[in-house]
Design an enzyme around this catalytic site. Structure first.
Site, PDB file in Angstrom:
ATOM      1  N   GLU A 191       0.852  -1.245  -0.066  1.00 53.64           N
ATOM      2  CA  GLU A 191       0.057   0.033  -0.004  1.00 53.64           C
ATOM      3  C   GLU A 191       0.816   1.309   0.117  1.00 53.64           C
ATOM      4  O   GLU A 191       1.782   1.134   0.642  1.00 53.64           O
ATOM      5  CB  GLU A 191      -0.983   0.135   1.279  1.00 53.64           C
ATOM      6  CG  GLU A 191      -1.957  -1.115   1.336  1.00 53.64           C
ATOM      7  CD  GLU A 191      -2.694  -0.951   2.721  1.00 53.64           C
ATOM      8  OE1 GLU A 191      -3.723  -0.894   2.878  1.00 53.64           O
ATOM      9  OE2 GLU A 191      -1.987  -0.628   3.790  1.00 53.64           O
TER      10      GLU A 191
ATOM     11  N   ASP B 184      16.134  -2.374  11.726  1.00 49.70           N
ATOM     12  CA  ASP B 184      16.447  -1.252  10.959  1.00 49.70           C
ATOM     13  C   ASP B 184      15.662   0.175  11.481  1.00 49.70           C
ATOM     14  O   ASP B 184      15.064   0.846  10.524  1.00 49.70           O
ATOM     15  CB  ASP B 184      16.000  -1.490   9.570  1.00 49.70           C
ATOM     16  CG  ASP B 184      16.751  -0.786   8.473  1.00 49.70           C
ATOM     17  OD1 ASP B 184      17.808  -0.293   8.933  1.00 49.70           O
ATOM     18  OD2 ASP B 184      16.533  -0.672   7.374  1.00 49.70           O
TER      19      ASP B 184
ATOM     20  N   ASN C 213      12.932   5.070   7.373  1.00 48.03           N
ATOM     21  CA  ASN C 213      11.983   4.230   7.384  1.00 48.03           C
ATOM     22  C   ASN C 213      10.513   4.410   8.378  1.00 48.03           C
ATOM     23  O   ASN C 213      10.045   3.635   8.482  1.00 48.03           O
ATOM     24  CB  ASN C 213      12.594   3.055   8.269  1.00 48.03           C
ATOM     25  CG  ASN C 213      13.760   2.339   7.215  1.00 48.03           C
ATOM     26  OD1 ASN C 213      13.697   2.695   5.907  1.00 48.03           O
ATOM     27  ND2 ASN C 213      14.589   1.366   7.713  1.00 48.03           N
TER      28      ASN C 213
END
Lengths: 301, 485
Positions: free
Chosen positions: B261, B303, B308
């Site tokens: 998405e 991470d 991110n």
């Protein structure tokens, strides 16, 4: 070799090595060239100059050049390589970058400067007792032949090997650079077969003089160089020795290197990749490469 | 410039090489120093390659986009030439080092984190070629609408916008062709890395370290694994008041293409212009996400990279990139929880030490008095020792990092980090740095008490209350104590 400043001998010296090489390269790549220079972005010369194997070619080249007693004597008696070996190599590197990537005017100026320097480089070789002059076409031709032969040998073993036609084309292109320093065109081998024949013909004159032994001992294991570079230099040295013809190894008294396994070859290429990344991070190098990449891409099509 | 040993270790750690191997180096022999220097050079190659590469485009000013297009990677050979012979591996190391390095300023760290911008994008044709190979149809057919212009760089690929035939707006991450083979080839020939490691970590099993490095990076090369993890997180956090994870479109995801998405929001850098209250909320969500995932779902997204996250205000955060996820067994989690409980709740130093030994962090019978063990370890638990608001700072993050890389500590010779816990050090090295950069204030202990399975504390913030309501309303699948199937 001494470090320029500050941080302790080893590190600063290594930094100097990378920086000065990088500066030499960047200085030779013009921002707004008036023309494509002696070779141009579509040339084999440009492609090989950017090959991963270029540092190996450089080291092999000086190893071969130094075997000519008169060429070696000229360097030994007239340059300050002992005081500033990196500077001496960087100067050559800057010259090569300029004649390779500079426009015709820049190449011509650089050639003129070197010819003027050569005018003053005369003397007598203490080993053979023979007089020499740096402007002697025979010596210039030897230096040229050692370079182009090394570029091809290094690319064949550790880089992207040129096909035979490209190797011949490269020698044809590079003949201009020997001419620039005063070698008559008709003397310059412009095919691989002719180059090999020429080198074969010079071999009886070659020998390892004390100056050659000393300077090349230094080149293979540069004392006082930063240990981080030294670690990788071992691979560079092994690579150069692997590309050396047997007769040259014999003259130096180097043992025959172990057969180059595919794994060892890959490892050396990895080391060259690390070298390349470090080099690329120096000021101006990336911008210079970017410009060259754009011009080469445009030339392609 | 002399680069501190910490940087080197951080890089090696980031590469998935056991930090333990490097932390336990007590006294460094000359040989070790030499090796450190070699590895440092590799690190420097990566870091400097990273830090300088953006200039490639930055210096172009207004012609930046044109230049990116002019230099676009057009063939798999271009990819190999750009990222082969260790450069891809170095970039991965540099990228990871960019947010674990206390020796770098936040600005430098951001520059490094922009590494991905430095590699030219694929040409539209090359990206389409990869999609065609992976999905069996050209992108214009695989999707109802396909934007040939990439919107972002990914670590080893780039992201395109598209609309599926079902009408969903999606982000399609496309991997550089040949990059997996190129990096695998470099990691398949580990002579250079082995030489570095052998002298850097003489007491360690170098082959195991190499295997781990290869494993971590190889995992990241297969987008299917990432898609699987992301889908698990997405299911787990479905309906969460502030945590969002984009759903994967499975039928349009393969080894080199992953479709999820499309999410939009503010980037981490933009948070600098937000109010501190907003930044605190964003930090609270990130903190909850990390520890809720760890303690309850036994999963950790290794991470914590500023790139991110997408921020939406009100503490709502979208979490992206699940390329480096580690799942833990109950047996692996138990001693970690026990350590926290003994130290922070029961005030039982001996119990803490026993749990440390049980976890494998400390060798049994180490000739170090327990108070010293506690003293060395306390900094890692500093934010959860007591209730009340505390502000995360860059100094705290640096202190944690310094402690982590303290080779001279009397504890160092006896400390270990078992392989399965290595990734957790990114909490210490990455998360705290991130929260420190936000100067985030919260009652971290209070939040932790909500999350600790042995505590189950009541909500201590409005977000905690909303989360509690979400948890109460979750379906059977969500209660399982580990992520859904």
């Amino acid at each position: 070799m001494t470090g320029p400043k500050g941080h302790g001998l080893e590190i600063s010296t290594a930094v100097g090595l990378v920086e000065r090489y990088a500066a030499a390269f960047a200085s030779g790549v013009p921002d707004r060239p008036a023309d494509d220079g002696l070779f141009g972005p579509g040339s084999v010369t440009w492609r090989l100059a950017a090959d991963l194997s270029a540092p190996v070619a450089g080291l092999r080249s000086v190893l071969i050049q130094a075997l000519h007693p008169l060429a070696m004597a000229g360097v030994d008696q007239h340059s300050d390589w002992r005081v500033d070996p990196v500077g001496r190599l960087a100067a050559t590197s800057a010259y090569l970058a300029t004649i390779t990537y500079g426009d015709r005017a820049a190449a011509s100026r650089a050639g003129g400067r070197v010819r003027a320097i050569h005018d003053h480089v005369r003397g007598t070789d203490p080993v053979t007792g023979r007089p020499y002059a740096a402007g002697d076409p025979a010596l210039l031709l030897w230096v040229h032949a050692a370079l182009v032969d090394s570029v091809l040998a290094a690319a064949r073993l550790f880089g992207t090997p040129p096909v035979d036609e490209d190797a011949d084309a490269y020698l044809g292109e590079m003949a201009v650079s020997a001419e620039l320093l005063g070698v008559p065109r008709e003397l310059i081998p412009d095919r691989v077969a002719a180059l090999e024949e020429y080198i074969e013909g010079v071999r009886p004159e070659l020998r390892r003089t004390p100056a050659a032994a000393e300077s090349m001992g230094y080149m293979l294991d540069p004392a006082g160089m930063g240990e981080e570079i030294a670690e990788l230099w071992q691979d560079l040295r092994d690579a150069a020795l692997a590309t050396l013809p047997g007769w040259a190894r014999d003259l130096y008294g180097y043992p025959e290197p172990p057969a180059l396994t595919p794994g060892r070859r890959t490892e050396i290429r990895q080391t060259l990749g690390v070298f390349d990344a470090v080099f690329m991070a120096e000021p101006g190098v990336l911008e210079a490469r970017q410009q060259l990449a754009l011009r080469m891409r445009a030339a392609k099509g | 410039m002399r680069i501190r040993g910490g940087k080197l270790v951080a890089v090696a750690a980031a590469g998935g090489v056991s930090v333990a191997a490097l932390t336990v180096l007590g006294r460094r022999s000359l040989r070790v120093q030499r090796a450190m220097a070699a590895l440092r050079l590799a690190a420097r190659g990566g870091a400097r390659y990273a830090s300088n590469a953006p200039r490639l485009f930055a210096s172009a000013g207004e012609h930046r986009e044109q230049l990116r297009n002019d230099l676009a990677l057009q063939t798999a050979e271009d990819v190999a030439a750009t990222l082969g012979t260790m450069k891809g591996v170095l970039m991965k190391l540099g990228q990871m080092a960019s947010y674990v390095d206390d020796g770098l300023s936040p600005a430098a760290r951001r520059t490094l984190s922009r590494l991905q911008d430095s590699v030219p994008p694929m040409s539209a044709e090359l990206a389409a070629q990869v999609v065609t190979e992976e999905l069996g149809r050209p992108p214009e057919q695989a999707f109802a609408t396909w934007d040939p212009q990439p919107i972002a760089a990914a670590s080893i690929g780039q992201v395109h916008r598209a609309i599926t035939h079902a009408g969903r707006a999606v982000a399609v991450k496309v991997q550089y062709p040949g990059i997996a083979e190129t990096i695998e080839a470099d990691l398949g020939n580990v002579g250079l890395l082995r030489r570095m490691l052998k002298i850097t970590a003489p007491s360690q099993d170098v082959e195991a370290l190499l295997a781990e490095l290869r494993e971590r990076v190889t995992e990241e090369l297969d987008y299917r694994r990432e898609a699987r993890h992301q889908q698990m997180f997405a299911r787990y956090y479905e309906g969460h008041p502030t945590i969002a994870v984009p759903q994967i479109v499975e039928e349009l995801s393969t080894r080199r293409v992953v479709t999820s998405e499309l999410a939009d929001g503010a980037r981490f850098a933009e948070l600098a212009g937000w109010s501190q209250a907003e930044r605190d909320l964003a930090a609270e969500t990130i903190y909850r996400f990390v520890f809720r995932s760890l303690y309850e779902a036994h999963a950790f997204n290794g991470d914590p990279h500023p790139g991110n996250y997408l921020f939406h205000g009100g503490g709502r955060v979208t979490f992206l990139d699940f390329g480096l996820v580690k799942r833990f067994t109950a047996e692996e989690m138990q001693p970690l929880a026990a350590m926290v409980k003994h130290l922070c709740v029961d005030s039982d130093p001996e119990g803490f030490r026993r749990a440390m030994v049980q976890a494998g962090f400390l060798v049994p019978d180490a000739p170090v008095p327990t108070p010293l063990v506690v003293e060395h370890m306390a900094v890692f638990y500093d934010t959860v020792r007591e209730r009340g608001p505390r502000t995360m700072t860059g100094e705290y993050a640096s202190a944690v990092t310094r402690k982590f890389f303290d080779f001279r500590s009397p504890l160092a010779p006896y400390a270990r980090i078992p392989r399965s816990y290595v990734i957790l050090q990114r909490i210490n090295l990455g998360l705290f740095a991130l929260l420190g950069e936000l100067s985030a204030t919260a009652d971290w202990r209070g939040i932790a008490e909500e999350i600790w399975p042995f505590f189950q504390g009541p909500p201590c913030t409005p977000m905690g209350a909303a989360e509690a309501a979400w948890r109460a309303g979750r379906t059977e699948r969500m209660h399982a104590g580990s992520l859904g199937q």
